[in-house]
Design a protein around this motif. Structure first.
Motif, PDB file in Angstrom:
ATOM      1  N   LEU A 163       0.849  -1.181   0.000  1.00 16.04           N
ATOM      2  CA  LEU A 163       0.000   0.000   0.000  1.00 16.04           C
ATOM      3  C   LEU A 163       0.889   1.236   0.000  1.00 16.04           C
ATOM      4  N   PHE A 164       0.484   2.248  -0.799  1.00 17.65           N
ATOM      5  CA  PHE A 164       1.295   3.452  -0.960  1.00 17.65           C
ATOM      6  C   PHE A 164       0.457   4.713  -0.729  1.00 17.65           C
ATOM      7  N   ASP A 165       1.156   5.801  -0.480  1.00 17.95           N
ATOM      8  CA  ASP A 165       0.567   7.132  -0.361  1.00 17.95           C
ATOM      9  C   ASP A 165       0.696   7.824  -1.710  1.00 17.95           C
ATOM     10  N   ASN A 166      -0.423   8.221  -2.297  1.00 16.79           N
ATOM     11  CA  ASN A 166      -0.398   8.828  -3.626  1.00 16.79           C
ATOM     12  C   ASN A 166       0.418  10.121  -3.662  1.00 16.79           C
ATOM     13  N   ASP A 167       0.516  10.831  -2.543  1.00 15.50           N
ATOM     14  CA  ASP A 167       1.299  12.066  -2.509  1.00 15.50           C
ATOM     15  C   ASP A 167       2.798  11.815  -2.658  1.00 15.50           C
ATOM     16  N   LYS A 168       3.204  10.548  -2.497  1.00 15.11           N
ATOM     17  CA  LYS A 168       4.626  10.213  -2.584  1.00 15.11           C
ATOM     18  C   LYS A 168       4.957   9.467  -3.882  1.00 15.11           C
ATOM     19  N   ILE A 169       4.084   9.614  -4.863  1.00 19.77           N
ATOM     20  CA  ILE A 169       4.221   8.850  -6.104  1.00 19.77           C
ATOM     21  C   ILE A 169       5.556   9.133  -6.804  1.00 19.77           C
ATOM     22  N   HIS A 170       6.111  10.328  -6.619  1.00 21.47           N
ATOM     23  CA  HIS A 170       7.387  10.664  -7.243  1.00 21.47           C
ATOM     24  C   HIS A 170       8.550  10.540  -6.258  1.00 21.47           C
ATOM     25  N   SER A 171       8.357  11.003  -5.028  1.00 20.48           N
ATOM     26  CA  SER A 171       9.451  10.983  -4.058  1.00 20.48           C
ATOM     27  C   SER A 171       9.835   9.566  -3.642  1.00 20.48           C
ATOM     28  N   ASN A 172       8.910   8.607  -3.762  1.00 20.50           N
ATOM     29  CA  ASN A 172       9.207   7.229  -3.351  1.00 20.50           C
ATOM     30  C   ASN A 172      10.330   6.593  -4.181  1.00 20.50           C
ATOM     31  N   ARG A 173      10.580   7.105  -5.374  1.00 21.09           N
ATOM     32  CA  ARG A 173      11.638   6.488  -6.184  1.00 21.09           C
ATOM     33  C   ARG A 173      13.026   6.823  -5.656  1.00 21.09           C
ATOM     34  N   ALA A 197      11.959  -2.457   0.414  1.00 20.90           N
ATOM     35  CA  ALA A 197      11.560  -3.569   1.276  1.00 20.90           C
ATOM     36  C   ALA A 197      10.765  -3.076   2.481  1.00 20.90           C
ATOM     37  N   ALA A 198      11.077  -1.868   2.962  1.00 19.38           N
ATOM     38  CA  ALA A 198      10.411  -1.341   4.152  1.00 19.38           C
ATOM     39  C   ALA A 198       9.034  -0.791   3.801  1.00 19.38           C
ATOM     40  N   ILE A 199       8.079  -0.965   4.701  1.00 21.48           N
ATOM     41  CA  ILE A 199       6.746  -0.412   4.503  1.00 21.48           C
ATOM     42  C   ILE A 199       6.751   1.074   4.823  1.00 21.48           C
ATOM     43  N   ASP A 200       5.759   1.779   4.334  1.00 25.91           N
ATOM     44  CA  ASP A 200       5.585   3.194   4.666  1.00 25.91           C
ATOM     45  C   ASP A 200       4.764   3.276   5.952  1.00 25.91           C
ATOM     46  N   MET A 201       5.383   3.751   7.021  1.00 22.08           N
ATOM     47  CA  MET A 201       4.715   3.820   8.322  1.00 22.08           C
ATOM     48  C   MET A 201       3.904   5.102   8.488  1.00 22.08           C
ATOM     49  N   GLN A 202       3.888   5.954   7.451  1.00 21.53           N
ATOM     50  CA  GLN A 202       3.166   7.224   7.538  1.00 21.53           C
ATOM     51  C   GLN A 202       2.044   7.300   6.501  1.00 21.53           C
ATOM     52  N   LEU A 203       1.384   6.186   6.248  1.00 20.28           N
ATOM     53  CA  LEU A 203       0.284   6.186   5.288  1.00 20.28           C
ATOM     54  C   LEU A 203      -0.880   7.042   5.799  1.00 20.28           C
ATOM     55  N   PRO A 204      -1.562   7.745   4.903  1.00 17.18           N
ATOM     56  CA  PRO A 204      -2.692   8.565   5.342  1.00 17.18           C
ATOM     57  C   PRO A 204      -3.876   7.689   5.749  1.00 17.18           C
ATOM     58  N   SER A 205      -4.674   8.187   6.671  1.00 23.53           N
ATOM     59  CA  SER A 205      -5.879   7.448   7.068  1.00 23.53           C
ATOM     60  C   SER A 205      -6.985   7.593   6.028  1.00 23.53           C
ATOM     61  N   ASP A 206      -6.886   8.593   5.169  1.00 20.02           N
ATOM     62  CA  ASP A 206      -7.874   8.830   4.120  1.00 20.02           C
ATOM     63  C   ASP A 206      -7.606   7.885   2.951  1.00 20.02           C
ATOM     64  N   ASP A 207      -8.482   6.922   2.754  1.00 17.66           N
ATOM     65  CA  ASP A 207      -8.236   5.932   1.701  1.00 17.66           C
ATOM     66  C   ASP A 207      -8.420   6.504   0.299  1.00 17.66           C
ATOM     67  N   ASN A 222      -6.630   8.605  -0.849  1.00 15.71           N
ATOM     68  CA  ASN A 222      -5.276   8.916  -1.276  1.00 15.71           C
ATOM     69  C   ASN A 222      -4.366   7.694  -1.280  1.00 15.71           C
ATOM     70  N   TRP A 223      -4.988   6.500  -1.319  1.00 20.29           N
ATOM     71  CA  TRP A 223      -4.202   5.274  -1.344  1.00 20.29           C
ATOM     72  C   TRP A 223      -3.949   4.812  -2.773  1.00 20.29           C
ATOM     73  N   ASN A 224      -2.741   4.311  -3.006  1.00 18.56           N
ATOM     74  CA  ASN A 224      -2.413   3.509  -4.181  1.00 18.56           C
ATOM     75  C   ASN A 224      -1.961   2.133  -3.702  1.00 18.56           C
ATOM     76  N   PHE A 225      -1.971   1.172  -4.604  1.00 18.38           N
ATOM     77  CA  PHE A 225      -1.432  -0.138  -4.239  1.00 18.38           C
ATOM     78  C   PHE A 225      -0.642  -0.714  -5.399  1.00 18.38           C
ATOM     79  N   GLY A 226       0.268  -1.575  -5.058  1.00 19.61           N
ATOM     80  CA  GLY A 226       0.972  -2.374  -6.041  1.00 19.61           C
ATOM     81  C   GLY A 226       0.783  -3.838  -5.685  1.00 19.61           C
ATOM     82  N   ALA A 227       0.312  -4.633  -6.614  1.00 22.29           N
ATOM     83  CA  ALA A 227       0.059  -6.053  -6.356  1.00 22.29           C
ATOM     84  C   ALA A 227       0.679  -6.888  -7.469  1.00 22.29           C
ATOM     85  N   LEU A 228       1.419  -7.894  -7.083  1.00 20.13           N
ATOM     86  CA  LEU A 228       2.049  -8.801  -8.041  1.00 20.13           C
ATOM     87  C   LEU A 228       1.312 -10.141  -7.986  1.00 20.13           C
TER      88      LEU A 228
END
Length: 230
Positions: A191-201, A207-217, A219-225
């Motif tokens: 699960l990702f924060d859409n506001d970090k779509i560019h800074s996350n690169r 490997a580490a999860i984002d511990m500061q995800l917003p509570s507002d869904d 603004n959520w993105n996800f990546g699923a394999l």
């Protein structure tokens, strides 16, 4: 009564090129994250396709690690931009760009080890998404991989697009995606924060999860394999 046009046809005629002009050249972290999911030795032999390519910047980066990189998109400008970019590449014969409506039948020149849903599904109705899946299943090798990147919500919702009220935006929950891809096994999810779509690169490790995800869904993105069951 006149038959209503499918959303994908409206998007193709009225929004695809405008969407490309707004977003096409912005490279997020998607290719970096995808590469981090696989052993690089195995990935080097992969033939990859992306559905929804923007300007093809994801595929250009992925070509540093993979074999073939092919792109499919409804935007004429996006496909032309990608084609122009790879035309001077020393391995340009390993690229391919094709203008298609992903929700209508199309054929691919090869079968792929990995297909990426590159952030387009939120503009696709549920029924048309089933048509995209038919193209996916015809283009993916047995046992191949699918990576989906899109919005995610706790409960599936849709609402009119603020730029074009003829279109709806769809944010689906995880249950929808698991049911939609019933032929596949889910093997990785994040699960990702859409506001970090560019800074996350710029993260040193994915490997580490984002511990500061917003509570507002909203603004959520996800990546699923997923992997296609043989």
């Amino acid at each position: 009564m006149e038959k209503e046009e499918p959303q994908s046809v409206i998007f193709a005629g009225e929004e695809a090129n405008s969407y490309f002009e707004r977003n096409g050249f912005k490279r997020g972290f998607l290719p970096d994250f995808v590469v981090s999911r696989f052993p690089k030795e195995d990935f080097s032999h992969f033939d990859i396709a992306e559905f929804g390519i923007g300007a093809g910047q994801n595929l250009m980066m992925l070509k540093n690690f993979a074999n073939r990189c092919h792109g499919y998109d409804v935007s004429e400008k996006g496909v032309k931009s990608f084609s122009k970019t790879f035309s001077s590449h020393p391995e340009r014969e390993l690229f391919h760009a094709q203008e298609v409506n992903l929700c209508e039948p199309f054929t691919t020149p090869v079968l792929y080890d990995l297909i990426i849903y590159g952030f387009f599904a939120y503009y696709v109705t549920d029924s048309e998404l089933s048509e995209v899946k038919k193209n996916l299943l015809q283009a993916l090798k047995p046992g191949g991989y699918l990576f989906v990147y899109d919005f995610l919500a706790r409960e599936s919702v849709h609402y009119p697009d603020k730029r074009n009220p003829k279109l709806n935006v769809y944010k689906r929950n995880l249950s929808f995606w698991l049911n939609h891809f019933s032929e596949f096994d889910l093997i990785d999810f994040r699960l990702f924060d859409n506001d970090k779509i560019h800074s996350n690169r710029h993260r040193e490790s994915h490997a580490a999860i984002d511990m500061q995800l917003p509570s507002d869904d909203m603004n959520w993105n996800f990546g699923a394999l997923f992997t296609l069951r043989s």
